[in-house]
Design a protein around this motif. Sequence first.
Motif, PDB file in Angstrom:
ATOM      1  N   GLN A  28       8.576   9.406   4.222  1.00 52.90           N
ATOM      2  CA  GLN A  28       7.795   8.546   5.127  1.00 52.90           C
ATOM      3  C   GLN A  28       8.679   7.612   5.947  1.00 52.90           C
ATOM      4  O   GLN A  28       8.184   6.845   6.782  1.00 52.90           O
TER       5      GLN A  28
ATOM      6  N   TYR B 218       0.807  -1.235   0.000  1.00 53.92           N
ATOM      7  CA  TYR B 218       0.000   0.000   0.000  1.00 53.92           C
ATOM      8  C   TYR B 218       0.828   1.267   0.000  1.00 53.92           C
ATOM      9  O   TYR B 218       1.994   1.283   0.392  1.00 53.92           O
TER      10      TYR B 218
ATOM     11  N   ASP C 224      -2.083   1.424  10.532  1.00 55.90           N
ATOM     12  CA  ASP C 224      -2.692   1.138   9.220  1.00 55.90           C
ATOM     13  C   ASP C 224      -2.091  -0.113   8.591  1.00 55.90           C
ATOM     14  O   ASP C 224      -2.778  -0.895   7.941  1.00 55.90           O
TER      15      ASP C 224
ATOM     16  N   TYR D 249      -0.690  11.226  14.653  1.00 59.09           N
ATOM     17  CA  TYR D 249      -0.667  10.859  13.223  1.00 59.09           C
ATOM     18  C   TYR D 249       0.260   9.680  12.907  1.00 59.09           C
ATOM     19  O   TYR D 249      -0.184   8.681  12.317  1.00 59.09           O
TER      20      TYR D 249
ATOM     21  N   GLY E  90      -0.280   5.325   1.285  1.00 56.71           N
ATOM     22  CA  GLY E  90      -1.326   6.204   1.804  1.00 56.71           C
ATOM     23  C   GLY E  90      -1.073   7.623   1.338  1.00 56.71           C
ATOM     24  O   GLY E  90       0.076   8.051   1.246  1.00 56.71           O
TER      25      GLY E  90
ATOM     26  N   GLN F  81      -0.571   5.889  11.456  1.00 58.02           N
ATOM     27  CA  GLN F  81       0.005   5.391  10.200  1.00 58.02           C
ATOM     28  C   GLN F  81       0.651   4.026  10.422  1.00 58.02           C
ATOM     29  O   GLN F  81       0.558   3.142   9.571  1.00 58.02           O
TER      30      GLN F  81
HETATM   31  N1  IYR Z   1       1.910  10.270   5.637  1.00 59.15           N
HETATM   32  C1  IYR Z   1       1.336  10.221   4.300  1.00 59.15           C
HETATM   33  C2  IYR Z   1      -0.095   9.870   4.324  1.00 59.15           C
HETATM   34  C3  IYR Z   1      -0.345   8.533   4.953  1.00 59.15           C
HETATM   35  C4  IYR Z   1       0.356   7.455   4.507  1.00 59.15           C
HETATM   36  C5  IYR Z   1       0.150   6.222   5.019  1.00 59.15           C
HETATM   37  I1  IYR Z   1       1.320   4.789   4.234  1.00 59.15           I
HETATM   38  C6  IYR Z   1      -0.805   6.020   6.029  1.00 59.15           C
HETATM   39  O1  IYR Z   1      -1.037   4.772   6.572  1.00 59.15           O
HETATM   40  C7  IYR Z   1      -1.506   7.105   6.489  1.00 59.15           C
HETATM   41  C8  IYR Z   1      -1.237   8.350   5.953  1.00 59.15           C
HETATM   42  C9  IYR Z   1       1.565  11.590   3.643  1.00 59.15           C
HETATM   43  O2  IYR Z   1       2.497  12.284   4.036  1.00 59.15           O
HETATM   44  O3  IYR Z   1       0.851  11.928   2.699  1.00 59.15           O
END
Ligand code: IYR
Length: 331
Positions: A176, A33, A161, A154, A35, A158
């Motif tokens: 990330q 995945y 998730d 946050y 995000g 994440q």
């Molecule tokens: N931190 C990401 C957005 C995001 C990504 C994931 I992988 C997640 O599980 C939840 C949020 C960004 O900076 O856009």
Amino acid sequence: MDAYDLITRNAAEVVTEDEVRALADDPDGKRAYVGYEPSGVLHIGHMLTANKLIDLQEAGFEVVILLADVHAYLNDKGTFEEIRETADRMREQFVAYGLDEENTEFVLGSEYQMDEEYVLDTHALELETTISRAERAMAEIQRGSNPKVSQAVYPLMQALDIEYLDLDLAVGGLDQRKVHMLAREVLPSLDYDVRPAVHTPILADLSTGVGKMSSSEGITISMEDTEEDLREKVNKAFCPPTADPEPDGEGNERENPVLQIFQYHVFPRFESVVVERPEKYGGDLEYDDYESLESDLESGELHPADAKGALADYLDELIAPGREKIAEQRS
Ligand code: IYR
């Protein structure tokens, strides 16, 4: 290309190589995945990780795109309503960009992140994690300079998730990485497995090659750019005849963003690249791989202006279906 090479091609970092090798041994049905905090229009940063998802689909993975509406809300990106609306538009733009719809699951964070079990797990991770640890994980993602409690929560969400979406692999830009490292540290405290991550590079600023290309400052390429916009942006881009330019006058490291876009956007999506030139300048050039284009630019065989013209053509081809979708969304 074998599965391991597809999973890792063009990656800036693989955490860990052994864990990814184990996935590559039997990739069918494995789940990966990315995000995204929903925003109105895809930009080239979204498209870079989407290219990796397309690689993963080719390697046999199932792909999950998390439209991280709750995360965007926690990171001060607007009202919940506004964010939800942009999430729907983004989904259509990803499909227009070339993700195989049959094999892509789109999930809104709010579909499961308010469930009791998820919320209690979030609180359990809050107990495990110091504020300074969470702040560090957010350094490259955070909006604003004075972190709010929401922005400390946050990265913990994440991390969760990865467990709740039942994933085998997390993908993201290098920005990330600190969240994924935090996830490796904290998930075992809830008896959840650690999963590997693949991080894609961050493109350099288009006009200087210094620092990151950013949608909030400076110039970025977006899915709504017209062909003319693309040509103008690419023509103004920093493109010395090398992939490894000298630092600028202030000692800042520089990259060649034109070559980066060829490497991370064009070659992964096209079998070969043709640079059109009039006969009197030597006629067309054709490249089967990025390295041969880079070496021709370095040797002077390929002039930066010709490289830029071709880059604008290919970018236009990549974003045209999304641009049409956006026009439809607005009508
Ligand atoms: N931190 C990401 C957005 C995001 C990504 C994931 I992988 C997640 O599980 C939840 C949020 C960004 O900076 O856009």
